[in-house]
Design a protein around this motif. Structure first.
Motif, PDB file in Angstrom:
ATOM      1  N   ALA A  16       0.834  -1.212   0.000  1.00 56.64           N
ATOM      2  CA  ALA A  16       0.000   0.000   0.000  1.00 56.64           C
ATOM      3  C   ALA A  16       0.862   1.253   0.000  1.00 56.64           C
ATOM      4  O   ALA A  16       0.534   2.237  -0.675  1.00 56.64           O
ATOM      5  CB  ALA A  16      -0.936  -0.013   1.215  1.00 56.64           C
ATOM      6  N   ILE A  17       1.973   1.230   0.737  1.00 55.20           N
ATOM      7  CA  ILE A  17       2.873   2.387   0.772  1.00 55.20           C
ATOM      8  C   ILE A  17       3.465   2.638  -0.608  1.00 55.20           C
ATOM      9  O   ILE A  17       3.464   3.770  -1.113  1.00 55.20           O
ATOM     10  CB  ILE A  17       3.987   2.183   1.822  1.00 55.20           C
ATOM     11  N   VAL A  18       3.965   1.583  -1.238  1.00 51.47           N
ATOM     12  CA  VAL A  18       4.564   1.732  -2.569  1.00 51.47           C
ATOM     13  C   VAL A  18       3.510   2.210  -3.569  1.00 51.47           C
ATOM     14  O   VAL A  18       3.789   3.071  -4.416  1.00 51.47           O
ATOM     15  CB  VAL A  18       5.239   0.423  -3.017  1.00 51.47           C
ATOM     16  N   ALA A  19       2.288   1.703  -3.471  1.00 54.63           N
ATOM     17  CA  ALA A  19       1.223   2.154  -4.372  1.00 54.63           C
ATOM     18  C   ALA A  19       0.952   3.639  -4.187  1.00 54.63           C
ATOM     19  O   ALA A  19       0.749   4.359  -5.177  1.00 54.63           O
ATOM     20  CB  ALA A  19      -0.045   1.337  -4.129  1.00 54.63           C
ATOM     21  N   LEU A  20       0.968   4.122  -2.945  1.00 53.04           N
ATOM     22  CA  LEU A  20       0.785   5.558  -2.704  1.00 53.04           C
ATOM     23  C   LEU A  20       1.932   6.361  -3.306  1.00 53.04           C
ATOM     24  O   LEU A  20       1.709   7.420  -3.908  1.00 53.04           O
ATOM     25  CB  LEU A  20       0.678   5.838  -1.202  1.00 53.04           C
ATOM     26  N   GLU A  31       8.752   5.024  -9.466  1.00 48.51           N
ATOM     27  CA  GLU A  31       8.389   3.941  -8.556  1.00 48.51           C
ATOM     28  C   GLU A  31       7.897   2.729  -9.336  1.00 48.51           C
ATOM     29  O   GLU A  31       7.517   2.830 -10.496  1.00 48.51           O
ATOM     30  CB  GLU A  31       7.312   4.404  -7.561  1.00 48.51           C
ATOM     31  N   ASP A  32       7.900   1.583  -8.668  1.00 50.18           N
ATOM     32  CA  ASP A  32       7.455   0.324  -9.257  1.00 50.18           C
ATOM     33  C   ASP A  32       6.431  -0.286  -8.314  1.00 50.18           C
ATOM     34  O   ASP A  32       6.793  -0.867  -7.287  1.00 50.18           O
ATOM     35  CB  ASP A  32       8.658  -0.605  -9.440  1.00 50.18           C
ATOM     36  N   ALA A  33       5.161  -0.159  -8.653  1.00 45.72           N
ATOM     37  CA  ALA A  33       4.083  -0.618  -7.776  1.00 45.72           C
ATOM     38  C   ALA A  33       3.663  -2.063  -8.055  1.00 45.72           C
ATOM     39  O   ALA A  33       2.589  -2.485  -7.658  1.00 45.72           O
ATOM     40  CB  ALA A  33       2.884   0.306  -7.904  1.00 45.72           C
ATOM     41  N   SER A  34       4.533  -2.837  -8.716  1.00 49.31           N
ATOM     42  CA  SER A  34       4.174  -4.223  -8.992  1.00 49.31           C
ATOM     43  C   SER A  34       4.095  -5.021  -7.688  1.00 49.31           C
ATOM     44  O   SER A  34       4.648  -4.636  -6.664  1.00 49.31           O
ATOM     45  CB  SER A  34       5.176  -4.850  -9.966  1.00 49.31           C
ATOM     46  N   GLN A  39      12.375  -6.183  -4.305  1.00 47.28           N
ATOM     47  CA  GLN A  39      13.229  -6.472  -3.150  1.00 47.28           C
ATOM     48  C   GLN A  39      13.907  -5.217  -2.600  1.00 47.28           C
ATOM     49  O   GLN A  39      14.140  -5.107  -1.396  1.00 47.28           O
ATOM     50  CB  GLN A  39      14.285  -7.527  -3.501  1.00 47.28           C
ATOM     51  N   SER A  40      14.174  -4.241  -3.450  1.00 49.69           N
ATOM     52  CA  SER A  40      14.815  -3.016  -2.968  1.00 49.69           C
ATOM     53  C   SER A  40      13.907  -2.283  -1.973  1.00 49.69           C
ATOM     54  O   SER A  40      14.389  -1.690  -1.005  1.00 49.69           O
ATOM     55  CB  SER A  40      15.196  -2.096  -4.120  1.00 49.69           C
ATOM     56  N   TYR A  41      12.587  -2.328  -2.188  1.00 50.52           N
ATOM     57  CA  TYR A  41      11.650  -1.737  -1.232  1.00 50.52           C
ATOM     58  C   TYR A  41      11.668  -2.515   0.082  1.00 50.52           C
ATOM     59  O   TYR A  41      11.644  -1.923   1.163  1.00 50.52           O
ATOM     60  CB  TYR A  41      10.221  -1.726  -1.778  1.00 50.52           C
ATOM     61  N   VAL A  42      11.702  -3.820  -0.005  1.00 50.47           N
ATOM     62  CA  VAL A  42      11.732  -4.670   1.197  1.00 50.47           C
ATOM     63  C   VAL A  42      12.993  -4.375   2.005  1.00 50.47           C
ATOM     64  O   VAL A  42      12.932  -4.192   3.228  1.00 50.47           O
ATOM     65  CB  VAL A  42      11.653  -6.168   0.818  1.00 50.47           C
ATOM     66  N   ASP A  43      14.136  -4.301   1.326  1.00 50.38           N
ATOM     67  CA  ASP A  43      15.399  -4.024   2.012  1.00 50.38           C
ATOM     68  C   ASP A  43      15.380  -2.651   2.686  1.00 50.38           C
ATOM     69  O   ASP A  43      15.806  -2.505   3.832  1.00 50.38           O
ATOM     70  CB  ASP A  43      16.572  -4.102   1.028  1.00 50.38           C
ATOM     71  N   ALA A  44      14.879  -1.650   1.970  1.00 49.26           N
ATOM     72  CA  ALA A  44      14.819  -0.300   2.536  1.00 49.26           C
ATOM     73  C   ALA A  44      13.873  -0.264   3.734  1.00 49.26           C
ATOM     74  O   ALA A  44      14.182   0.356   4.762  1.00 49.26           O
ATOM     75  CB  ALA A  44      14.368   0.703   1.474  1.00 49.26           C
ATOM     76  N   PHE A  45      12.742  -0.932   3.625  1.00 47.94           N
ATOM     77  CA  PHE A  45      11.771  -0.955   4.718  1.00 47.94           C
ATOM     78  C   PHE A  45      12.378  -1.617   5.955  1.00 47.94           C
ATOM     79  O   PHE A  45      12.221  -1.121   7.079  1.00 47.94           O
ATOM     80  CB  PHE A  45      10.494  -1.672   4.274  1.00 47.94           C
ATOM     81  N   GLU A  46      13.088  -2.700   5.760  1.00 44.87           N
ATOM     82  CA  GLU A  46      13.740  -3.372   6.892  1.00 44.87           C
ATOM     83  C   GLU A  46      14.776  -2.471   7.552  1.00 44.87           C
ATOM     84  O   GLU A  46      14.905  -2.449   8.778  1.00 44.87           O
ATOM     85  CB  GLU A  46      14.361  -4.692   6.442  1.00 44.87           C
ATOM     86  N   ALA A  47      15.509  -1.700   6.759  1.00 47.22           N
ATOM     87  CA  ALA A  47      16.494  -0.765   7.315  1.00 47.22           C
ATOM     88  C   ALA A  47      15.801   0.340   8.118  1.00 47.22           C
ATOM     89  O   ALA A  47      16.280   0.728   9.194  1.00 47.22           O
ATOM     90  CB  ALA A  47      17.340  -0.162   6.191  1.00 47.22           C
TER      91      ALA A  47
END
Length: 152
Positions: A16-20, A31-34, A39-47
């Motif tokens: 939902a965050i990436v879609a926004l 952005e890539d809302a697929s 994985q780059s979003y997942v890594d950044a979110f974990e950081a």
């Protein structure tokens, strides 16, 4: 005006965050809302989750994510060792724009900065967002500095 609820984002909120982030004229270009999220979003979110000076926040109405922002607390030596609150990546779902949701998000974020004893709150905004500039000025922000970026 609908009262928003604010909470720290959870991994299940990431799509939902990436879609926004992707749902505006500039976000569509970068952005890539697929699904599932890249994985780059997942890594950044974990950081972000691992850093106590970072908050990824979602605003919800009836448990639906309708807004997001990232709040960073920055220690510094300037201004007598002042802490700064940096607000970035602010997005409101299209259906909720103009409803007062953005104002509520900023009021919440500024209150968090006060609670962390920040001496100022700052943000950057793209030059191509004149509506956002007017909104920030109505909230009391002053365009006092010029920012530069170097894309790597």
């Amino acid at each position: 005006m609908t009262q928003l609820n604010f909470r720290h984002a959870q991994p299940a909120d990431l799509p939902a965050i990436v879609a926004l982030l992707a749902n505006d004229i500039l976000g569509q270009q970068r952005e890539d809302a697929s699904s599932p999220p890249h994985q780059s979003y997942v890594d950044a979110f974990e950081a972000i989750l691992a850093d106590p000076n970072q908050l990824q926040v979602v605003a919800t109405v009836n448990d639906e994510v309708i807004g997001t922002l990232q709040l960073t607390f920055i220690p510094g030596l300037a201004r007598l060792g002042a802490w700064r609150g940096q607000i970035e990546a602010v997005r409101i779902a299209e259906a909720h724009r103009g409803s007062g949701a953005g104002r509520q998000m900023f009021e919440w974020a500024i209150a968090q900065c006060r609670a962390r004893c920040c001496n100022l709150v700052q943000l950057t905004t793209d030059k191509d967002r004149p509506d956002a500039h007017r909104f920030y000025e109505r909230l009391g922000f002053v365009g006092s500095h010029v920012g530069y970026k170097l894309i790597l």
